[in-house]
Design an enzyme around this catalytic site. Structure first.
Site, PDB file in Angstrom:
ATOM      1  N   ASP A 249      -4.687  -9.984  -8.276  1.00  0.00           N
ATOM      2  CA  ASP A 249      -5.018  -9.065  -9.366  1.00  0.00           C
ATOM      3  C   ASP A 249      -3.858  -8.298  -9.998  1.00  0.00           C
ATOM      4  O   ASP A 249      -3.493  -8.504 -11.157  1.00  0.00           O
ATOM      5  CB  ASP A 249      -6.116  -8.091  -8.921  1.00  0.00           C
ATOM      6  CG  ASP A 249      -5.834  -7.425  -7.577  1.00  0.00           C
ATOM      7  OD1 ASP A 249      -4.722  -7.600  -7.040  1.00  0.00           O
ATOM      8  OD2 ASP A 249      -6.718  -6.725  -7.059  1.00  0.00           O
TER       9      ASP A 249
ATOM     10  N   GLU B 210       0.828  -1.214   0.000  1.00  0.00           N
ATOM     11  CA  GLU B 210       0.000   0.000   0.000  1.00  0.00           C
ATOM     12  C   GLU B 210       0.857   1.258   0.000  1.00  0.00           C
ATOM     13  O   GLU B 210       0.547   2.228  -0.693  1.00  0.00           O
ATOM     14  CB  GLU B 210      -0.936  -0.005   1.206  1.00  0.00           C
ATOM     15  CG  GLU B 210      -1.993  -1.096   1.197  1.00  0.00           C
ATOM     16  CD  GLU B 210      -3.087  -0.844   0.166  1.00  0.00           C
ATOM     17  OE1 GLU B 210      -3.920  -1.738  -0.018  1.00  0.00           O
ATOM     18  OE2 GLU B 210      -3.112   0.237  -0.466  1.00  0.00           O
TER      19      GLU B 210
ATOM     20  N   GLU C 135     -12.374  -0.058  -9.976  1.00  0.00           N
ATOM     21  CA  GLU C 135     -11.978  -1.045 -10.985  1.00  0.00           C
ATOM     22  C   GLU C 135     -12.922  -1.123 -12.186  1.00  0.00           C
ATOM     23  O   GLU C 135     -12.478  -1.298 -13.331  1.00  0.00           O
ATOM     24  CB  GLU C 135     -11.839  -2.428 -10.327  1.00  0.00           C
ATOM     25  CG  GLU C 135     -10.638  -2.581  -9.431  1.00  0.00           C
ATOM     26  CD  GLU C 135     -10.785  -1.886  -8.094  1.00  0.00           C
ATOM     27  OE1 GLU C 135      -9.766  -1.589  -7.442  1.00  0.00           O
ATOM     28  OE2 GLU C 135     -11.949  -1.615  -7.686  1.00  0.00           O
TER      29      GLU C 135
ATOM     30  N   ARG D  81       0.665   3.824  -3.268  1.00  0.00           N
ATOM     31  CA  ARG D  81       0.065   5.134  -2.979  1.00  0.00           C
ATOM     32  C   ARG D  81       1.123   6.220  -2.802  1.00  0.00           C
ATOM     33  O   ARG D  81       1.061   7.264  -3.452  1.00  0.00           O
ATOM     34  CB  ARG D  81      -0.817   5.043  -1.729  1.00  0.00           C
ATOM     35  CG  ARG D  81      -1.929   4.014  -1.846  1.00  0.00           C
ATOM     36  CD  ARG D  81      -3.005   4.256  -0.827  1.00  0.00           C
ATOM     37  NE  ARG D  81      -3.778   3.039  -0.563  1.00  0.00           N
ATOM     38  CZ  ARG D  81      -4.982   3.024  -0.019  1.00  0.00           C
ATOM     39  NH1 ARG D  81      -5.560   4.146   0.342  1.00  0.00           N
ATOM     40  NH2 ARG D  81      -5.617   1.884   0.195  1.00  0.00           N
TER      41      ARG D  81
END
Length: 660
Positions: free
Chosen positions: A421, A288, A555, A292
């Site tokens: 993913d 993360e 998404e 980010r």
């Protein structure tokens, strides 16, 4: 057992090795007694005549005369021997190594040194006798064990963590390096011109206004904190970021720049210069923080040329390097930013790392090496590829779990949604970002897509194409909201596919986009659930309460953006605008935008969190759908998993270093 038998032999008083080599002071109870008084207790010689002292233990004690032992004296001596035996047994079972115990407790005398051995040819002479060195090591280990046992548990734990951190730092020191001075290349395609169609321009202006509403309320109620609570109007901080602050500020940087919100961009830059601090004693999610913070800072640098963003991005990249200090090179999921100690999520298949997390570092780390001149970042992510290519894939699929210590797969759970993913996304985008020179990434991507199509992609009885999950050979006919990114991925990769498959992959992307649109369209709120199923006559509907929420995820809209750019089919703009209306009708509150607990309810139930990725991804993708294609053209820019834009690294261009 051999050690224990030796111990029992050694414990006999007549042959106690501990008594060898040095005289012992007499015991307080025995110093004033004749030796014979010990015989009744210790079992004297069998050849004892009737008249001998102490004879006839079965007879009366008074008959033994002065040589007889009183009961209290026997009892006291028995206690002494019991205490000695207890001490020895306790040491055997509680100290780390019984061999060290036996050597340290029972063998105190120094052995006579053997004469020095002749050195062998080609080998250095040993400085001391091996037995003496072993004995010395054993005695030192015993002392260390005794010292450790005397410490409180909290101090022992601190020592372990300190030693682990020291070992990690010694394994691969990462000295800080000065950044090279660069000639900043003006970015291509960042000027946001007004769309020629007035209706499209009006819709795009509405999306920019949504961004301003989200930003202004964050600034008003949660400035400097990670995220906004738009209903209760306060700050929200996720444990994913530890003590690092300002996630929304960093995440929103490139969206502010692209939308032409110059004042907001400058106030974000000023906060970063003065307040963004990575020197925190806290555990963070490597994944993360990378997508980010590192991604957001890199993107802001490439768009604006402001040096502070490059400096902060590389500084944070260096802070993340200890996560790779594992036997296999597969990084930990969690990292303490101060100590450099890493670990994995406790629920992740026996301490495994997660495919979507360690597989979603490549784009950012390649750019960190590009901007810093330090190859270590690129080397780390290339090592991940090496490990993956050495492993056998079940049915050609990549399981979601990989143990960083053994370098082997964990449980065989495969998903193109959560846990898997963005690994696939980064394979394709690594190929594109390398100016199509990273042929390894291209091969890995298309091999993986072929396996996914062979084993996971299915069509429902109603004609909806979906991507199931594979768990140890059994299919779960569920598709997550996160999986919906794959429609855009298939379409983006179609141009790079073999000619016979290019059209097929573009159509596959369109089919996934339609399925995900149906998951939105079949709810009351017209926003999609976290997961939806295709079993028991149900299609594209969430059947479990814990799958009905919507947290402002991007998404589905991401796939609309790619499908619009690659086909210009007007339905994608239509579907995108339906999402805008749903967000305005059900997620907008006076303090910003909130997620929903149940998209099937008639009345809103808010989760009271404005996710930072709503500004970084959802609103950015919507804005691009209603912009011309020359804003961030796909041939020049790659979007990371957080929608932060990174330029294609042209094969014929190197970083230009300014002459000082």
């Amino acid at each position: 057992m051999e050690n224990l038998s030796n111990y029992y032999e050694a414990a006999r008083p007549a042959a106690c090795p501990a008594c060898r080599g040095a005289p012992r002071a007499p015991h307080a109870l025995t110093a004033k007694m004749p030796a014979g008084t010990l015989l009744p207790l210790l079992g004297g010689p069998a050849e004892r005549g009737p008249g001998a002292p102490g004879a006839g233990l079965g007879g009366g004690r008074k008959g033994a005369g002065a040589a007889a032992f009183r009961l209290s004296e026997k009892f006291a001596l028995l206690l002494v021997f019991s205490a000695f035996a207890t001490l020895c047994f306790g040491a055997i079972f509680f100290l780390p190594d019984p061999s060290k115990l036996l050597s340290g407790v029972l063998f105190h005398a120094k052995p006579a040194r053997a004469p020095p051995a002749e050195p062998r040819a080609g080998a250095g002479a040993r400085a001391e006798d091996p037995l003496a060195r072993i004995r010395e090591n054993h005695e030192r280990a015993l002392r260390e064990a005794k010292d450790t046992l005397q410490k409180p548990p909290e101090e022992i734990q601190r020592d372990i963590l300190r030693d682990k951190a020291e070992v990690a730092q010694q394994r691969e020191p990462e000295p800080e390096r000065g950044l090279p001075a660069l000639d900043f290349a003006p970015p291509v395609g960042v000027e946001s011109r007004e769309p020629a169609d007035p209706e499209v321009a009006e819709k795009r202006a509405k999306i920019a206004q949504m961004m301003k509403h989200a930003w202004d309320n964050y600034k008003l109620y949660a400035w400097g904190l990670n995220e906004l609570k738009p209903v209760s109007k306060g700050g929200h901080s996720s444990s994913l970021f530890g003590n690092i602050k300002g996630a929304t500020i960093v995440d929103a940087l490139d969206t502010l720049f692209i939308m032409g919100m110059e004042d907001e961009f400058q106030e974000a830059k000023l906060w970063i210069e003065k307040n963004l601090d990575f020197n925190v004693n806290a555990e963070v999610s490597v994944f993360e923080v990378n997508i980010r913070f590192v991604g957001g800072l890199l993107s802001a640098y490439y768009l604006s040329g402001e040096e502070i963003f490059r400096k902060k991005a590389v500084e944070l990249g260096v802070k993340l390097l200890p996560a790779f200090h594992t036997p296999s090179g597969i990084p930990w999921a969690l990292l303490n930013m101060k100590s450099g100690i890493g670990r994995n999520w406790p629920w992740a298949s026996g301490g495994s790392s997660i495919l979507a997390e360690f597989g979603t570092l490549h784009l950012e780390f390649m750019h960190l090496s590009h901007l810093s001149g330090n190859p270590v970042f690129a080397e780390k992510v290339k090592k991940i590829r090496t490990v993956l290519n050495q492993l056998k894939k079940p049915k050609g699929l990549y399981p979601n779990y990989l143990n960083p210590s053994s370098g082997q797969w964990g449980q065989h759970h495969v998903s193109v949604g959560g846990l898997g993913d963005s690994f696939y996304e980064y394979l394709l985008k690594a190929w594109l970002m390398s100016d199509r020179t990273d042929v390894e990434a291209k091969k890995m991507y298309f091999d993986a897509v072929q396996a996914i199509e062979n084993h996971l992609i299915h069509k429902s009885s109603g004609g909806l194409t979906y991507i199931a999950e594979w768990k140890g050979g059994l299919l779960e006919h569920k598709m997550g909201h996160l999986t919906c990114f794959a429609g855009g991925m298939f379409a983006l990769g179609a141009k790079e596919a073999p000619k016979a498959l290019a059209r097929h992959y573009l159509e596959l992307g369109a089919e996934i986009a339609r399925t995900c649109h149906e998951s939105y369209n079949r709810t009351f709120m017209k926003l999609g659930p976290e997961a939806f199923r295709f079993d028991g006559g149900v299609e594209a509907i969430a059947t479990r309460q814990n799958e009905k929420y919507y947290i402002l995820r991007p998404e589905v809209i991401e796939t609309y953006m790619y499908m619009w750019r690659l086909t210009h089919d007007p339905k994608y703009r239509k579907w995108a605008w339906e999402a805008v209306e749903a967000l305005e009708n059900h997620c907008r509150v006076s303090g910003g935008y909130s997620g929903l607990r149940d998209v099937y309810l008639v009345h809103e139930s808010y989760d009271d969190v404005q996710q930072s990725f709503f500004l970084a991804e959802t609103l950015k993708y919507l804005y691009l759908i209603f912009s011309d294609d020359d804003l961030l053209p796909l041939e020049h820019w790659i979007f990371n998993s957080e929608a932060h834009v990174l330029p294609v690294l042209r094969a014929n261009k190197e970083v230009k270093v300014k002459e000082k």
